[in-house]
Design an enzyme around this catalytic site. Structure first.
Site, PDB file in Angstrom:
ATOM      1  N   SER A   6     -16.903 -86.680 -10.590  1.00  0.00           N
ATOM      2  CA  SER A   6     -16.823 -85.429  -9.833  1.00  0.00           C
ATOM      3  C   SER A   6     -18.158 -85.152  -9.180  1.00  0.00           C
ATOM      4  CB  SER A   6     -16.462 -84.278 -10.771  1.00  0.00           C
ATOM      5  OG  SER A   6     -16.759 -83.047 -10.126  1.00  0.00           O
ATOM      6  N   HIS A  31     -13.978 -87.793  -6.893  1.00  0.00           N
ATOM      7  CA  HIS A  31     -13.304 -86.521  -7.167  1.00  0.00           C
ATOM      8  C   HIS A  31     -14.088 -85.378  -6.527  1.00  0.00           C
ATOM      9  CE1 HIS A  31     -10.644 -83.928  -9.600  1.00  0.00           C
ATOM     10  NE2 HIS A  31     -11.694 -83.156  -9.790  1.00  0.00           N
ATOM     11  N   ASP A  33     -14.176 -81.260  -5.891  1.00  0.00           N
ATOM     12  CA  ASP A  33     -13.681 -79.963  -6.377  1.00  0.00           C
ATOM     13  C   ASP A  33     -13.871 -78.901  -5.311  1.00  0.00           C
ATOM     14  OD1 ASP A  33     -12.894 -80.502  -9.180  1.00  0.00           O
ATOM     15  OD2 ASP A  33     -14.972 -81.182  -9.327  1.00  0.00           O
ATOM     16  N   MET A  35     -13.351 -75.077  -4.423  1.00  0.00           N
ATOM     17  CA  MET A  35     -13.123 -73.768  -5.046  1.00  0.00           C
ATOM     18  C   MET A  35     -13.395 -72.671  -4.025  1.00  0.00           C
ATOM     19  SD  MET A  35     -15.101 -74.380  -8.635  1.00  0.00           S
ATOM     20  CE  MET A  35     -15.178 -76.002  -9.420  1.00  0.00           C
ATOM     21  N   HIS A  64      -9.352 -82.014  -5.417  1.00  0.00           N
ATOM     22  CA  HIS A  64      -8.798 -81.079  -6.402  1.00  0.00           C
ATOM     23  C   HIS A  64      -8.982 -79.666  -5.852  1.00  0.00           C
ATOM     24  CE1 HIS A  64      -9.428 -79.318 -10.780  1.00  0.00           C
ATOM     25  NE2 HIS A  64      -8.403 -78.765 -10.155  1.00  0.00           N
ATOM     26  N   MET A  66      -8.833 -75.758  -6.005  1.00  0.00           N
ATOM     27  CA  MET A  66      -8.791 -74.586  -6.905  1.00  0.00           C
ATOM     28  C   MET A  66      -8.913 -73.363  -6.016  1.00  0.00           C
ATOM     29  SD  MET A  66     -11.187 -76.232  -9.867  1.00  0.00           S
ATOM     30  CE  MET A  66     -11.702 -77.534  -8.760  1.00  0.00           C
ATOM     31  N   MET A 135      -6.054 -80.142 -16.872  1.00  0.00           N
ATOM     32  CA  MET A 135      -7.407 -79.608 -17.080  1.00  0.00           C
ATOM     33  C   MET A 135      -7.695 -79.557 -18.571  1.00  0.00           C
ATOM     34  SD  MET A 135      -8.661 -79.102 -14.111  1.00  0.00           S
ATOM     35  CE  MET A 135     -10.207 -78.412 -14.687  1.00  0.00           C
ATOM     36  N   ASP A 173      -9.357 -83.900 -16.598  1.00  0.00           N
ATOM     37  CA  ASP A 173     -10.544 -83.361 -15.911  1.00  0.00           C
ATOM     38  C   ASP A 173     -11.183 -82.280 -16.770  1.00  0.00           C
ATOM     39  OD1 ASP A 173     -12.430 -82.434 -14.120  1.00  0.00           O
ATOM     40  OD2 ASP A 173     -10.973 -81.747 -12.616  1.00  0.00           O
ATOM     41  N   GLY A 175     -15.034 -82.093 -19.390  1.00  0.00           N
ATOM     42  CA  GLY A 175     -15.636 -82.445 -20.679  1.00  0.00           C
ATOM     43  C   GLY A 175     -15.395 -83.870 -21.115  1.00  0.00           C
ATOM     44  N   GLY A 195     -17.888 -85.383 -14.491  1.00  0.00           N
ATOM     45  CA  GLY A 195     -18.978 -84.882 -13.650  1.00  0.00           C
ATOM     46  C   GLY A 195     -20.315 -85.012 -14.336  1.00  0.00           C
TER      47      GLY A 195
HETATM   48  C1  DX5 Z   1     -13.950 -78.071 -13.082  1.00  0.00           C
HETATM   49  C2  DX5 Z   1     -13.801 -79.282 -12.198  1.00  0.00           C
HETATM   50  C3  DX5 Z   1     -14.238 -80.557 -12.782  1.00  0.00           C
HETATM   51  C4  DX5 Z   1     -15.696 -80.626 -13.175  1.00  0.00           C
HETATM   52  C5  DX5 Z   1     -15.786 -81.567 -14.327  1.00  0.00           C
HETATM   53  O1  DX5 Z   1     -13.202 -77.027 -12.555  1.00  0.00           O
HETATM   54  O2  DX5 Z   1     -12.419 -79.434 -11.869  1.00  0.00           O
HETATM   55  O3  DX5 Z   1     -13.911 -81.638 -11.927  1.00  0.00           O
HETATM   56  O4  DX5 Z   1     -16.545 -81.051 -12.156  1.00  0.00           O
HETATM   57  O5  DX5 Z   1     -17.086 -81.557 -14.807  1.00  0.00           O
HETATM   58  P1  DX5 Z   1     -17.453 -82.085 -16.266  1.00  0.00           P
HETATM   59  O6  DX5 Z   1     -17.070 -83.519 -16.334  1.00  0.00           O
HETATM   60  O7  DX5 Z   1     -18.935 -81.845 -16.343  1.00  0.00           O
HETATM   61  O8  DX5 Z   1     -16.678 -81.244 -17.255  1.00  0.00           O
HETATM   62 ZN    ZN Z   2     -11.841 -81.256 -10.753  1.00  0.00          ZN
END
Ligand code: DX5
Ligand code: ZN
Length: 213
Positions: A6, A31, A33, A35, A64, A66, A135, A173, A175, A195
């Site tokens: 990510s 990936h 994100d 938002m 992705h 959001m 998620m 996606d 942690g 990420g």
């Molecule tokens: C959170 C994102 C993830 C995020 C993951 O809303 O969708 O893609 O970047 O980051 P890590 O891998 O650090 O949890």
């Molecule tokens: Zn994501």
């Protein structure tokens, strides 16, 4: 396991460089994100920056969303021809219609489930989906802790997926790191997003190799 770093955790001061680094290190997807500050309490990037990512990437994009107004954002990003666009079912009144729209634009459609959403909501949508993204943190931020009960959810989704559409991928996606990747694979995950684990690692290639289980 396919690996989709990510770019939310990249250094935005040298974004193109970081995108090239993950691609050169052997990632499978990039990936992205998106938002909007409404669906989630964070605001990231729009088509101008995502087109810069697309120009630097030598691997396909996995966008992705959001956001509120999913269809509007699908139209914004369609010209970049990402491999996947995924949208949250919690924010979509007409998910079946939106799946058809994404596919008609030559993009593979995917649906995202937030941590509280039941996999059974996909029973009548799975046959039309190329991927489901679960998620394993609350959407909005990188660097959060993995929510353990998603393992049981992956197994439930895998049963549905195997029965209805075995070609549909299961993506996770949030942690994801070296301590949970084998457990995720064993539960049924096909694609992992990571990420902070990838970008904070002292060696990006080692991080990506470690996730390729
Ligand atoms: C959170 C994102 C993830 C995020 C993951 O809303 O969708 O893609 O970047 O980051 P890590 O891998 O650090 O949890
Ligand atoms: Zn994501």
């Amino acid at each position: 396991m396919l690996v989709a770093p990510s770019v939310l955790s990249a250094d935005f001061g040298q974004l193109a460089h970081d995108v090239r680094r993950i691609c050169d290190a052997g990632c499978d997807l990039v990936h992205v994100d998106v938002m909007d500050g409404h669906f989630v309490p964070n605001l990231t990037i729009g088509p101008v920056v995502v087109s810069a990512i697309a120009a630097a990437a030598t691997k396909p994009l996995d966008i992705h969303l959001m956001v509120e107004n999913n269809a509007f954002f699908v139209d914004l990003f369609a010209p970049l021809q990402p491999e996947f666009i995924s949208f949250h079912i919690e924010e979509e009144k007409h998910p079946h219609r939106l799946i058809q729209k994404i596919r008609s634009l030559g993009i593979r459609p995917a649906i995202v489930l937030s941590p509280h959403t039941l996999p059974e909501r996909l029973e009548y949508l799975l046959e039309d989906l190329d991927m489901v993204l679960l998620m394993s943190v609350n959407p909005g931020f990188g660097g959060q802790c993995f929510i353990p009960n998603v393992i049981a959810k992956i197994k439930r989704l895998k049963q549905l997926r195997d029965a209805i559409n075995p070609d549909c991928l299961i993506e996770i996606d949030g942690g994801v790191n070296d301590t949970n990747i084998v457990m995720l694979r064993d539960a049924g995950v096909d694609v992992c997003v990571a990420g902070s684990y990838v970008f904070k690692h002292h060696n990006i290639k080692t991080a990506i190799d470690t996730l390729h289980v």
